[in-house]
Motif scaffolding. Structure first.
Motif, PDB file in Angstrom:
ATOM      1  N   CYS A 282      65.018  32.120  35.849  1.00 45.84           N
ATOM      2  CA  CYS A 282      64.463  31.622  34.595  1.00 45.84           C
ATOM      3  C   CYS A 282      63.036  32.116  34.381  1.00 45.84           C
ATOM      4  CB  CYS A 282      64.525  30.096  34.559  1.00 45.84           C
ATOM      5  SG  CYS A 282      63.560  29.274  35.842  1.00 45.84           S
ATOM      6  N   VAL A 283      62.270  32.309  35.465  1.00 51.09           N
ATOM      7  CA  VAL A 283      60.906  32.820  35.331  1.00 51.09           C
ATOM      8  C   VAL A 283      60.935  34.303  34.972  1.00 51.09           C
ATOM      9  CG1 VAL A 283      58.696  33.115  36.521  1.00 51.09           C
ATOM     10  CG2 VAL A 283      60.097  31.103  36.990  1.00 51.09           C
ATOM     11  N   ARG A 284      61.841  35.051  35.591  1.00 52.83           N
ATOM     12  CA  ARG A 284      61.941  36.484  35.280  1.00 52.83           C
ATOM     13  C   ARG A 284      62.347  36.698  33.819  1.00 52.83           C
ATOM     14  NH1 ARG A 284      64.766  36.409  40.208  1.00 52.83           N
ATOM     15  NH2 ARG A 284      66.734  36.952  39.170  1.00 52.83           N
TER      16      ARG A 284
ATOM     17  N   GLU B 126      48.130  39.111  31.806  1.00 59.28           N
ATOM     18  CA  GLU B 126      48.857  40.227  32.399  1.00 59.28           C
ATOM     19  C   GLU B 126      49.224  39.976  33.857  1.00 59.28           C
ATOM     20  OE1 GLU B 126      46.456  43.632  31.777  1.00 59.28           O
ATOM     21  OE2 GLU B 126      47.114  43.932  29.676  1.00 59.28           O
ATOM     22  N   GLN B 127      48.267  39.444  34.627  1.00 59.94           N
ATOM     23  CA  GLN B 127      48.538  39.242  36.055  1.00 59.94           C
ATOM     24  C   GLN B 127      49.655  38.222  36.295  1.00 59.94           C
ATOM     25  OE1 GLN B 127      47.741  36.519  38.241  1.00 59.94           O
ATOM     26  NE2 GLN B 127      48.541  37.673  40.014  1.00 59.94           N
ATOM     27  N   PRO B 128      49.664  37.055  35.629  1.00 58.93           N
ATOM     28  CA  PRO B 128      50.785  36.134  35.824  1.00 58.93           C
ATOM     29  C   PRO B 128      52.132  36.726  35.375  1.00 58.93           C
ATOM     30  CG  PRO B 128      48.924  34.975  34.875  1.00 58.93           C
ATOM     31  CD  PRO B 128      48.595  36.427  34.825  1.00 58.93           C
ATOM     32  N   LEU B 129      52.112  37.534  34.301  1.00 57.75           N
ATOM     33  CA  LEU B 129      53.374  38.133  33.863  1.00 57.75           C
ATOM     34  C   LEU B 129      53.888  39.144  34.876  1.00 57.75           C
ATOM     35  CD1 LEU B 129      52.863  38.725  30.020  1.00 57.75           C
ATOM     36  CD2 LEU B 129      54.328  37.047  31.133  1.00 57.75           C
ATOM     37  N   THR B 130      52.977  39.920  35.459  1.00 57.45           N
ATOM     38  CA  THR B 130      53.414  40.885  36.476  1.00 57.45           C
ATOM     39  C   THR B 130      54.011  40.171  37.676  1.00 57.45           C
ATOM     40  OG1 THR B 130      51.659  42.394  35.769  1.00 57.45           O
ATOM     41  CG2 THR B 130      52.666  42.813  37.907  1.00 57.45           C
ATOM     42  N   ALA B 131      53.370  39.078  38.083  1.00 60.59           N
ATOM     43  CA  ALA B 131      53.925  38.298  39.187  1.00 60.59           C
ATOM     44  C   ALA B 131      55.256  37.656  38.799  1.00 60.59           C
ATOM     45  CB  ALA B 131      52.928  37.231  39.617  1.00 60.59           C
ATOM     46  N   GLY B 132      55.386  37.288  37.520  1.00 62.52           N
ATOM     47  CA  GLY B 132      56.620  36.666  37.081  1.00 62.52           C
ATOM     48  C   GLY B 132      57.802  37.606  37.123  1.00 62.52           C
TER      49      GLY B 132
ATOM     50  N   LEU C 143      51.584  41.839  20.150  1.00 61.98           N
ATOM     51  CA  LEU C 143      50.265  41.301  19.819  1.00 61.98           C
ATOM     52  C   LEU C 143      49.234  42.416  19.688  1.00 61.98           C
ATOM     53  CD1 LEU C 143      48.671  38.665  19.417  1.00 61.98           C
ATOM     54  CD2 LEU C 143      48.205  38.668  21.882  1.00 61.98           C
ATOM     55  N   GLN C 144      49.364  43.454  20.507  1.00 60.24           N
ATOM     56  CA  GLN C 144      48.456  44.607  20.458  1.00 60.24           C
ATOM     57  C   GLN C 144      49.283  45.894  20.467  1.00 60.24           C
ATOM     58  OE1 GLN C 144      45.827  43.995  23.827  1.00 60.24           O
ATOM     59  NE2 GLN C 144      44.278  43.031  22.529  1.00 60.24           N
ATOM     60  N   PRO C 145      49.909  46.246  19.341  1.00 60.26           N
ATOM     61  CA  PRO C 145      50.807  47.409  19.346  1.00 60.26           C
ATOM     62  C   PRO C 145      50.097  48.729  19.605  1.00 60.26           C
ATOM     63  CG  PRO C 145      50.420  46.596  17.111  1.00 60.26           C
ATOM     64  CD  PRO C 145      49.811  45.595  18.042  1.00 60.26           C
ATOM     65  N   SER C 146      48.790  48.804  19.338  1.00 67.25           N
ATOM     66  CA  SER C 146      48.076  50.063  19.549  1.00 67.25           C
ATOM     67  C   SER C 146      47.752  50.311  21.018  1.00 67.25           C
ATOM     68  CB  SER C 146      46.778  50.069  18.739  1.00 67.25           C
ATOM     69  OG  SER C 146      45.954  48.968  19.101  1.00 67.25           O
ATOM     70  N   SER C 147      47.754  49.266  21.842  1.00 66.20           N
ATOM     71  CA  SER C 147      47.438  49.433  23.267  1.00 66.20           C
ATOM     72  C   SER C 147      48.662  49.945  24.016  1.00 66.20           C
ATOM     73  CB  SER C 147      46.973  48.105  23.862  1.00 66.20           C
ATOM     74  OG  SER C 147      48.009  47.140  23.786  1.00 66.20           O
ATOM     75  N   GLU C 148      48.396  50.630  25.093  1.00 68.29           N
ATOM     76  CA  GLU C 148      49.476  51.202  25.890  1.00 68.29           C
ATOM     77  C   GLU C 148      49.793  50.285  27.063  1.00 68.29           C
ATOM     78  OE1 GLU C 148      48.565  55.118  27.130  1.00 68.29           O
ATOM     79  OE2 GLU C 148      48.404  55.933  25.081  1.00 68.29           O
ATOM     80  N   ILE C 149      51.081  50.062  27.261  1.00 64.57           N
ATOM     81  CA  ILE C 149      51.537  49.272  28.404  1.00 64.57           C
ATOM     82  C   ILE C 149      51.529  50.162  29.637  1.00 64.57           C
ATOM     83  CG2 ILE C 149      53.464  47.953  29.340  1.00 64.57           C
ATOM     84  CD1 ILE C 149      52.553  46.419  27.094  1.00 64.57           C
ATOM     85  N   ASP C 150      51.123  49.622  30.757  1.00 62.36           N
ATOM     86  CA  ASP C 150      51.066  50.383  32.008  1.00 62.36           C
ATOM     87  C   ASP C 150      52.439  50.940  32.340  1.00 62.36           C
ATOM     88  OD1 ASP C 150      50.403  51.481  34.369  1.00 62.36           O
ATOM     89  OD2 ASP C 150      49.987  49.607  35.414  1.00 62.36           O
ATOM     90  N   ALA C 151      52.475  52.211  32.755  1.00 64.79           N
ATOM     91  CA  ALA C 151      53.742  52.836  33.104  1.00 64.79           C
ATOM     92  C   ALA C 151      54.432  52.117  34.248  1.00 64.79           C
ATOM     93  CB  ALA C 151      53.520  54.310  33.468  1.00 64.79           C
ATOM     94  N   ALA C 152      53.642  51.500  35.137  1.00 58.73           N
ATOM     95  CA  ALA C 152      54.255  50.759  36.246  1.00 58.73           C
ATOM     96  C   ALA C 152      55.054  49.577  35.725  1.00 58.73           C
ATOM     97  CB  ALA C 152      53.169  50.290  37.218  1.00 58.73           C
ATOM     98  N   VAL C 153      54.561  48.942  34.652  1.00 59.70           N
ATOM     99  CA  VAL C 153      55.301  47.823  34.066  1.00 59.70           C
ATOM    100  C   VAL C 153      56.611  48.314  33.458  1.00 59.70           C
ATOM    101  CG1 VAL C 153      55.232  46.023  32.301  1.00 59.70           C
ATOM    102  CG2 VAL C 153      53.184  46.536  33.642  1.00 59.70           C
ATOM    103  N   VAL C 154      56.569  49.466  32.781  1.00 61.30           N
ATOM    104  CA  VAL C 154      57.797  50.012  32.200  1.00 61.30           C
ATOM    105  C   VAL C 154      58.805  50.332  33.292  1.00 61.30           C
ATOM    106  CG1 VAL C 154      58.750  51.907  30.818  1.00 61.30           C
ATOM    107  CG2 VAL C 154      56.545  50.894  30.197  1.00 61.30           C
ATOM    108  N   ASN C 155      58.336  50.932  34.387  1.00 57.68           N
ATOM    109  CA  ASN C 155      59.244  51.223  35.502  1.00 57.68           C
ATOM    110  C   ASN C 155      59.814  49.944  36.099  1.00 57.68           C
ATOM    111  OD1 ASN C 155      58.764  53.958  35.180  1.00 57.68           O
ATOM    112  ND2 ASN C 155      57.075  53.980  36.656  1.00 57.68           N
ATOM    113  N   GLU C 156      58.977  48.908  36.139  1.00 57.15           N
ATOM    114  CA  GLU C 156      59.448  47.630  36.662  1.00 57.15           C
ATOM    115  C   GLU C 156      60.545  47.047  35.758  1.00 57.15           C
ATOM    116  OE1 GLU C 156      59.259  44.598  39.603  1.00 57.15           O
ATOM    117  OE2 GLU C 156      58.129  46.466  39.502  1.00 57.15           O
ATOM    118  N   LEU C 157      60.336  47.187  34.462  1.00 61.10           N
ATOM    119  CA  LEU C 157      61.351  46.683  33.532  1.00 61.10           C
ATOM    120  C   LEU C 157      62.652  47.483  33.660  1.00 61.10           C
ATOM    121  CD1 LEU C 157      59.172  46.073  30.342  1.00 61.10           C
ATOM    122  CD2 LEU C 157      60.119  44.359  31.880  1.00 61.10           C
ATOM    123  N   TYR C 158      62.541  48.803  33.832  1.00 62.61           N
ATOM    124  CA  TYR C 158      63.751  49.611  34.033  1.00 62.61           C
ATOM    125  C   TYR C 158      64.486  49.185  35.302  1.00 62.61           C
ATOM    126  CZ  TYR C 158      63.480  53.118  30.318  1.00 62.61           C
ATOM    127  OH  TYR C 158      63.495  53.765  29.105  1.00 62.61           O
TER     128      TYR C 158
END
Length: 823
Positions: free
Chosen positions: A135-137, A122-128, A150-165
């Motif tokens: 190409c890294v992004r 998770e940490q390397p992906l957030t930095a990426g 890989l883990q559909p039942s787990s919740e993705i952090d809302a900060a990551v979703v905002n980052e993707l938006y």
């Protein structure tokens, strides 16, 4: 299957990977790793080299890293404990100055597919996501989608979703498209990525920067957006206009799908979009890829549902190539059937005739079936081709022709005489089960017109014990019963033998029960048996029009640019597996209640499913129905040639003029002028008008093209009244339909003509004319706006007022139905 000698090969590779001399030489070390990958691709289990390969990933050689990562991702699930040793090397590579190494490390870190390693990824992906290299992004964005998968039942952090938006506004278009794909996967349960007005306009403005598949992805996601105003809608359509004629078929299809989605409330815009994409779709039909050609033809069939004449001038583009596969040929033939008109029917039929002798049996039978569907509008030409094919004496061709003829007479009963003549002797060639069932149905229904019908059935009855097909036996029993009702002397003995076999010797219960039913039915009397077995000879659900009427775009827009058009046939082809047409289930059309009126036998009451038709024909029906005293049937024999029609028409027209001038009363003929208010008939295609008339046994001899003024149609028919005692049994009716285009024409009988001729006509003429004025008077009393109508002039000889009224009722209903269907 494991490679022979695999254990020895693995031991040799392990010794080579552990050899210090090999490790000190970068080239030899890389070649050894390459041998490991080659051995793995051959099916050898090299998972025992996992620890040695983990050590090999600690290198600056990018090529060696790629090879090692391929191995590690393949065997990580078999060695979850040792995979932890890889994480340190991958996390270290994520901080490498080379962006290619960083992207490679992130990609393979998510490709390990181990839930136990998620916390380290998770940490390397957030930095990426914030990496300066595009190409890294790109890899980091898709990495989050892989983690969620890989883990559909787990919740993705809302900060990551905002980052993707926020990355939807990334300057790199690939990152933007990858964000859409990732958000669609992560937010699947919530309906996917949220599309609002700012995001929509941003994506549309960036659309030109994306590659082909990126454009398709953006256009697909934008289908969920609904414009808030009409101005915004047209702004969106303007931005998409250039993509509608894109040279890339996937982009064009995705754009049209978006067009149809956002403009569902504007049918005119949707139809204009369909016309614009006709060029790119035709170009896709000539693609070098078979899959692309097939998909293009299937989607063209969807377009033809709403715009039947869209590609009529390009019909030659759908002629089949010699090397094309059968599935493309069949779809192209279906399109050709949809594109037939008066100008190209000869060329299309000649082309389809060539396909009937194709070496591929499926292609040949599909071509014969296509000719049969065209025969619903052009009976004489198609029957001539089908009759000629019977002379080839080929089993599969004869079977397909007989099945096609069976379906054709079910739709067009006026073709039955020609079909009965063509069936003589074809039973010797038939071996196919479906073809024999079709022949038996024809022998049973039209056996009184086929001289060899009893002898054909007798041969089959004599061999019924060796017949393996239950369908053939049941069809044979029904056909023999029907033939007995019309030719009892020739059929009685063989029917008795067949019933005895079916009741006493047949082991199948269905066959035995049907025979018992027929046996008890005969005990009830011939008339009761006739009521049960001699039913209709045509489909009562057809109504007047033959062919598919134009459908709204909204009915099929949802399945455009999907796999659905590829799996379903756009043409409602008849099933070749059924034995009798009347066994086929059907869904009545909106105007199906016209079928009883417009059948080729008895004419009773008129009911119209259309409000427009009801308004135009109610008064005529009410005035005329009271005078109907005997059932009426129409027929086309004896035929009237165009020369005979012209001679008779001019002769009687002159007689009518002379009668009006000299006050001479003539009782052996009738001349009537009526006006039917159905101006939309002018816009119907000639083949639709001709097919509608032929369905009720009215022959059109000549007609002008649509939209042409003055618009004329000349027609004739023979009336037959079996129970009339005070009038002739048969009469000949000649007719003319005329529209001059003049405004303010009275929507009914011309009263001026009626007044001027009232003194010249007898009491019967005045009575008939008064009844026909009812339509115009009723419309005038209701205060409705009068519209221009079709002037109907009828000439009958010998005179029969009741038959003329009934014929006028049928003709008015046909015209009103054509007009309502066009609206």
């Amino acid at each position: 299957m494991p490679y022979l000698g695999g254990e020895e090969t693995v031991r040799e590779l392990r010794r080579a990977l552990s050899n210090p001399n090999v490790q000190s030489d970068p080239l030899r070390y890389r070649n050894t790793i390459l041998k490991v990958i080659r051995t793995m691709s051959q099916g050898v289990d090299v998972s025992g080299l996992f620890s040695e390969m983990v050590k090999a990933c600690a290198t600056v050689d990018v090529v060696q890293k790629k090879l090692v990562y391929v191995f590690l991702c393949s065997y990580a699930t078999l060695n979850p404990e040792l995979s932890l040793l890889v994480i340190n090397s991958l996390r270290k590579d994520c901080q490498d100055p080379n962006p290619m190494v960083r992207s490679l490390a992130l990609r393979n870190m998510t490709n390990l597919r181990l839930p136990s390693l998620v916390e380290y990824v998770e940490q390397p992906l957030t930095a990426g996501l914030r990496d300066r290299a595009a190409c890294v992004r790109r890899v980091a964005v898709l990495g989050w989608a892989k983690l969620h998968n890989l883990q559909p039942s787990s919740e993705i952090d809302a900060a990551v979703v905002n980052e993707l938006y926020s990355l939807l506004r990334d300057p790199d278009p690939v990152v933007m498209v990858n964000c859409l794909r990732a958000l669609e996967e992560i937010l699947k349960e919530e309906g996917g990525v949220a599309i609002n007005k700012p995001i929509t306009h941003h994506l549309l403005n960036r659309l030109k920067e994306c590659d082909i598949w990126g454009q398709c992805e953006v256009l697909r996601v934008l289908q969920r957006y609904r414009p808030q105003s009409e101005d915004e809608l047209f702004d969106i359509l303007s931005l998409l206009d250039s993509f509608l004629v894109s040279p890339h078929p996937p982009v064009m299809a995705a754009t049209l799908s978006l067009f149809l989605s956002v403009s569902s409330s504007l049918p005119a815009v949707s139809l204009a979009a369909l016309e614009r994409v006709s060029g790119p779709l035709l170009a896709a039909c000539g693609s070098g890829s078979r899959e692309m050609r097939f998909a293009a033809v299937c989607h063209i069939q969807l377009l033809l549902r709403s715009v039947p004449g869209l590609l009529g001038v390009h019909y030659k583009r759908f002629f089949c190539g010699y090397a094309e596969p059968a599935y493309i040929k069949e779809r192209k033939m279906q399109v050709l059937v949809e594109l037939v008109n008066d100008e190209n029917v000869a060329m299309i039929l000649d082309e389809l005739k060539g396909y009937c002798t194709d070496v591929n049996i499926d292609t040949a039978q599909a071509a014969i079936s296509a000719i049969g569907r065209i025969g619903r509008s052009y009976s004489d030409r198609c029957l001539q081709i089908l009759t000629g094919l019977l002379g080839l004496k080929q089993d599969h061709i004869t079977s397909a022709v007989v099945q096609t003829m069976r379906d054709l007479v079910w739709v067009c009963p006026q073709c039955s005489d020609t079909v009965c003549l063509a069936l003589e002797g074809c039973e010797e060639t038939l071996q196919d089960i479906q073809g024999r069932q079709a022949l038996l149905w024809l022998l049973g229904v039209y056996g009184e017109r086929i001289s060899s019908a009893p002898y054909t059935l007798e041969v089959l009855i004599d061999g019924v014990r060796s017949e393996a097909s239950l369908g053939i036996k049941m069809e044979l029993l029904t056909a023999t019963m029907r033939l007995f009702l019309c030719r009892p002397a020739e059929t009685q003995d063989m029917l008795g033998r067949l019933l005895h076999y079916c009741i006493e010797e047949e082991t199948d219960m269905c066959m035995r029960d049907q025979a018992l039913l027929y046996y008890h039915l005969l005990h009830c009397g011939i008339e009761e048996t006739r009521k049960v077995l001699q039913g209709r000879r045509s489909d009562p659900s057809l109504g007047v029009l033959i062919g598919r009427p134009a459908k709204p775009v909204s009915q099929w827009a949802r399945c455009f640019n999907t796999l659905e058009p590829l799996s379903q046939g756009a043409v409602e082809a008849e099933s070749a597996s059924r034995g009798s047409p009347e066994h086929m289930t059907y869904n009545p059309k909106p105007n199906a209640d016209l079928s009883d009126t417009l059948s080729c036998s008895h004419i009773q009451e008129i009911h119209s499913g259309s409000d427009n038709a009801m308004r135009c024909s109610d008064s005529s029906t009410d005035g005329l129905a009271s005078s109907i005293t005997a059932p009426l049937s129409l027929c086309l024999s004896p035929a009237v040639s165009p020369e005979d029609f012209e001679h008779l028409w001019l002769q009687r027209q002159a007689l009518h003029t002379e009668r009006g001038a000299e006050k001479i009363e003539v009782v052996d003929c009738a001349w009537i002028e009526e006006c039917v208010r159905c101006p939309a008939v002018l816009h119907c295609s000639p083949q639709s008008l001709q097919a509608a008339m032929q369905l009720v046994n009215i022959q059109t001899l000549a007609f002008t093209p649509k939209h042409t003024l003055p618009w004329r149609v000349y027609l004739y028919t023979h009336t037959q009244r079996s129970h009339s005692t005070d009038a002739p049994n048969t009469t000949l009716i000649l007719g003319e339909l005329l529209c001059t285009g003049e405004a303010n024409q009275k929507a009914g009988v011309k009263k001026g003509t009626a007044d001027s001729e009232a003194g010249a006509e007898g009491k019967e003429d005045q009575l008939v004319r008064k009844e026909m004025v009812a339509t115009a008077d009723r419309l005038s009393e209701d205060g409705q706006e009068e519209e221009e109508g079709i002037k109907v002039t009828l000439n009958q000889q010998p005179r029969d007022d009741d038959a003329l009224r009934q014929f006028l009722t049928v003709l008015t209903t046909v015209l009103n139905t054509l007009s309502s269907e066009k609206d």
